[in-house]
Scaffold this motif. Structure first.
Motif, PDB file in Angstrom:
ATOM      1  N   LYS A  82      -8.246  -4.927  40.684  1.00 46.37           N
ATOM      2  CA  LYS A  82      -8.322  -4.065  39.496  1.00 46.37           C
ATOM      3  C   LYS A  82      -8.917  -4.844  38.317  1.00 46.37           C
ATOM      4  CE  LYS A  82      -4.228  -3.090  41.091  1.00 46.37           C
ATOM      5  NZ  LYS A  82      -2.803  -3.062  41.138  1.00 46.37           N
ATOM      6  N   LEU A  83      -9.803  -4.159  37.588  1.00 49.14           N
ATOM      7  CA  LEU A  83     -10.452  -4.807  36.430  1.00 49.14           C
ATOM      8  C   LEU A  83     -10.331  -3.908  35.213  1.00 49.14           C
ATOM      9  CD1 LEU A  83     -13.813  -5.957  38.065  1.00 49.14           C
ATOM     10  CD2 LEU A  83     -11.988  -7.466  37.248  1.00 49.14           C
ATOM     11  N   GLN A  84     -10.154  -4.516  34.064  1.00 47.70           N
ATOM     12  CA  GLN A  84     -10.047  -3.733  32.844  1.00 47.70           C
ATOM     13  C   GLN A  84     -10.647  -4.505  31.678  1.00 47.70           C
ATOM     14  OE1 GLN A  84      -6.123  -1.970  33.942  1.00 47.70           O
ATOM     15  NE2 GLN A  84      -5.788  -2.337  31.768  1.00 47.70           N
ATOM     16  N   ALA A  85     -11.491  -3.825  30.898  1.00 40.12           N
ATOM     17  CA  ALA A  85     -11.967  -4.459  29.656  1.00 40.12           C
ATOM     18  C   ALA A  85     -10.854  -4.269  28.641  1.00 40.12           C
ATOM     19  CB  ALA A  85     -13.247  -3.790  29.182  1.00 40.12           C
ATOM     20  N   GLU A  86     -10.221  -5.344  28.279  1.00 36.50           N
ATOM     21  CA  GLU A  86      -9.054  -5.228  27.404  1.00 36.50           C
ATOM     22  C   GLU A  86      -8.880  -6.506  26.585  1.00 36.50           C
ATOM     23  OE1 GLU A  86      -4.526  -3.657  27.814  1.00 36.50           O
ATOM     24  OE2 GLU A  86      -5.933  -3.208  29.377  1.00 36.50           O
ATOM     25  N   ASP A  87      -8.516  -6.324  25.321  1.00 30.46           N
ATOM     26  CA  ASP A  87      -8.207  -7.471  24.463  1.00 30.46           C
ATOM     27  C   ASP A  87      -6.739  -7.815  24.662  1.00 30.46           C
ATOM     28  OD1 ASP A  87      -7.699  -9.291  22.476  1.00 30.46           O
ATOM     29  OD2 ASP A  87      -8.680  -8.149  20.880  1.00 30.46           O
TER      30      ASP A  87
ATOM     31  N   PRO B  62      -2.951  -5.367  23.670  1.00 27.26           N
ATOM     32  CA  PRO B  62      -2.941  -4.859  25.041  1.00 27.26           C
ATOM     33  C   PRO B  62      -2.469  -3.406  25.142  1.00 27.26           C
ATOM     34  CG  PRO B  62      -1.027  -6.248  24.653  1.00 27.26           C
ATOM     35  CD  PRO B  62      -1.814  -6.243  23.375  1.00 27.26           C
ATOM     36  N   SER B  63      -2.938  -2.717  26.171  1.00 28.75           N
ATOM     37  CA  SER B  63      -2.476  -1.349  26.416  1.00 28.75           C
ATOM     38  C   SER B  63      -1.061  -1.415  27.000  1.00 28.75           C
ATOM     39  CB  SER B  63      -3.411  -0.648  27.404  1.00 28.75           C
ATOM     40  OG  SER B  63      -3.306  -1.299  28.662  1.00 28.75           O
ATOM     41  N   THR B  64      -0.368  -0.290  26.968  1.00 31.31           N
ATOM     42  CA  THR B  64       1.022  -0.283  27.476  1.00 31.31           C
ATOM     43  C   THR B  64       1.059  -0.534  28.981  1.00 31.31           C
ATOM     44  OG1 THR B  64       0.811   2.091  27.558  1.00 31.31           O
ATOM     45  CG2 THR B  64       2.043   1.189  25.693  1.00 31.31           C
TER      46      THR B  64
ATOM     47  N   LYS C 281       0.184 -16.605  18.026  1.00 38.78           N
ATOM     48  CA  LYS C 281       1.520 -15.974  18.039  1.00 38.78           C
ATOM     49  C   LYS C 281       1.441 -14.618  18.751  1.00 38.78           C
ATOM     50  CE  LYS C 281       3.333 -18.121  13.938  1.00 38.78           C
ATOM     51  NZ  LYS C 281       3.092 -18.017  12.509  1.00 38.78           N
ATOM     52  N   GLN C 282       0.372 -13.870  18.457  1.00 43.09           N
ATOM     53  CA  GLN C 282       0.209 -12.569  19.102  1.00 43.09           C
ATOM     54  C   GLN C 282       0.050 -12.738  20.613  1.00 43.09           C
ATOM     55  OE1 GLN C 282       0.612  -9.444  17.921  1.00 43.09           O
ATOM     56  NE2 GLN C 282       0.363  -8.923  20.102  1.00 43.09           N
ATOM     57  N   TYR C 283      -0.629 -13.804  21.010  1.00 47.87           N
ATOM     58  CA  TYR C 283      -0.812 -14.085  22.442  1.00 47.87           C
ATOM     59  C   TYR C 283       0.559 -14.228  23.120  1.00 47.87           C
ATOM     60  CZ  TYR C 283      -2.421 -16.371  26.725  1.00 47.87           C
ATOM     61  OH  TYR C 283      -2.662 -16.675  28.050  1.00 47.87           O
ATOM     62  N   VAL C 284       1.452 -14.979  22.471  1.00 47.55           N
ATOM     63  CA  VAL C 284       2.778 -15.205  23.072  1.00 47.55           C
ATOM     64  C   VAL C 284       3.520 -13.872  23.192  1.00 47.55           C
ATOM     65  CG1 VAL C 284       4.969 -16.467  22.854  1.00 47.55           C
ATOM     66  CG2 VAL C 284       2.834 -17.572  22.193  1.00 47.55           C
ATOM     67  N   LYS C 285       3.387 -13.006  22.176  1.00 43.73           N
ATOM     68  CA  LYS C 285       4.035 -11.685  22.228  1.00 43.73           C
ATOM     69  C   LYS C 285       3.461 -10.850  23.373  1.00 43.73           C
ATOM     70  CE  LYS C 285       5.271 -10.940  17.425  1.00 43.73           C
ATOM     71  NZ  LYS C 285       4.787 -10.337  16.194  1.00 43.73           N
ATOM     72  N   SER C 286       2.118 -10.853  23.480  1.00 44.46           N
ATOM     73  CA  SER C 286       1.473 -10.059  24.540  1.00 44.46           C
ATOM     74  C   SER C 286       1.900 -10.567  25.912  1.00 44.46           C
ATOM     75  CB  SER C 286      -0.056 -10.154  24.441  1.00 44.46           C
ATOM     76  OG  SER C 286      -0.502  -9.647  23.223  1.00 44.46           O
ATOM     77  N   LEU C 287       2.021 -11.892  26.016  1.00 51.09           N
ATOM     78  CA  LEU C 287       2.420 -12.491  27.292  1.00 51.09           C
ATOM     79  C   LEU C 287       3.833 -12.062  27.671  1.00 51.09           C
ATOM     80  CD1 LEU C 287       1.675 -14.505  29.572  1.00 51.09           C
ATOM     81  CD2 LEU C 287       2.716 -16.297  28.165  1.00 51.09           C
ATOM     82  N   SER C 288       4.718 -12.037  26.669  1.00 53.71           N
ATOM     83  CA  SER C 288       6.103 -11.599  26.912  1.00 53.71           C
ATOM     84  C   SER C 288       6.123 -10.191  27.465  1.00 53.71           C
ATOM     85  CB  SER C 288       6.886 -11.589  25.600  1.00 53.71           C
ATOM     86  OG  SER C 288       7.362 -12.850  25.358  1.00 53.71           O
TER      87      SER C 288
END
Ligand SMILES: C[S@@+](CC[C@H](N)C(=O)[O-])C[C@H]1O[C@@H](n2cnc3c(N)ncnc32)[C@H](O)[C@@H]1O
Length: 275
Positions: free
Chosen positions: A128-133, A137-139, A168-175
């Motif tokens: 699966k591939l998705q263009a996403e920042d 991130p999407s839900t 910081k946002q990266y860490v949140k998205s990763l969580s």
């Protein structure tokens, strides 16, 4: 495409040295325009010569991760997310090994186009591939067993526009992307082990440092690349903010009986329940 020289390794030009602890001189590598231009060139090279482009940090960086996944017996149906997948070669390797639930995201649509072509050529339709920042991130981007980052956190750290907020946002998205107890495997040439431990201290604990080649220079030895495995802590299961939001939505009549005990219990001492 070659990996940049690491800050904690050697060879980083003086002008690129961090001006203050935990930050880097901004670089084009931290912008989407840069990556769009890279993948535009790589797409053309793929169309003209069938050249898939280079793997960031080389093939050994993929082998290192795969070796760990095999040692840890990560099941073949585990969901794996490659954050900033680039040309998607790591996804191809995982699928060839039998991993059946692999997803790659990249904020450059051209990277997704390139990885799509490569995957098509390899005849691996289930990837699966998705263009996403990843910073927005999407839900849908949640519940993964394993998240992989090879060079993406490095790139984000070089963003000319408030890189520390982006980290910081990266860490949140990763969580959000990882399920509890899920694994995060990061390979970096810009951050040392101690710095990465600090960056991911909230919500993640270190499991292992993966061996990377060492070099000796001026009588001192070090590594030009750091590869770490983190595990998401279970404590993040309790989303207090979401719990509080839910509580505020409850009708007043439901009153004390349905309020979460966490809100009500301190009052027990002063005013014991009436039922
Ligand atoms: C250094 S390259 C690594 C590519 C690939 N992981 C590899 O190992 O070959 C960094 C990648 O991260 C992507 N990237 C940077 N910031 C991103 C973001 N916020 N969201 C998603 N992808 C991002 C870039 O487009 C680029 O493909």
């Amino acid at each position: 495409m070659a990996a940049p020289n690491g800050r904690h390794g050697t060879g980083l030009p003086e002008t690129m040295e961090a001006e203050e602890e935990g930050s880097f001189a901004p670089s084009a590598l931290g912008t989407r325009e840069h990556w769009d231009a890279v993948y535009e060139r790589e797409l053309q090279a793929f169309q003209e010569r069938g050249d898939s482009g280079e793997v960031w940090f080389g093939e050994e960086s993929m082998n290192r991760l795969i070796k760990w996944m095999e040692k840890r017996k990560i099941p073949l149906d585990a969901s794996v997310l490659d954050i900033g997948t680039g040309n998607g070669i790591f996804l191809v390797e995982l699928a060839k090994l039998g991993y059946s639930d692999v997803t790659g995201i990249d904020y450059s649509p051209l990277a997704i186009q390139l990885s799509g072509r490569i995957i098509e050529k390899e005849g691996l339709p289930n990837i699966k591939l998705q263009a996403e920042d990843f910073l927005n991130p999407s839900t849908k981007l949640s519940g993964f067993h394993v998240c992989i980052d090879k060079g993406t956190f490095d790139a984000i750290s070089l963003n000319p526009d408030s890189a520390s907020e982006k980290r910081k946002q990266y860490v949140k998205s990763l969580s959000r992307a990882l399920q509890d107890k899920g694994f995060f495997l990061i390979t970096s040439c810009n951050w040392t082990k101690d710095e990465l431990l600090n960056e991911f201290s909230e919500g993640f604990e270190i499991l292992e440092e993966l061996p990377t080649p060492t070099f000796t220079f001026g009588g001192r030895s070090g590594n030009s690349v750091t590869a770490l495995v983190f595990q998401k802590k279970l404590i993040q299961n309790v989303d207090l903010e979401a719990m509080w939001d839910q509580t505020k939505k409850l009708p007043l009549t439901s009153g004390l009986t349905v309020w979460p005990w966490a809100c009500y219990s301190p009052l027990w001492i002063l005013c014991p329940p009436l039922w």
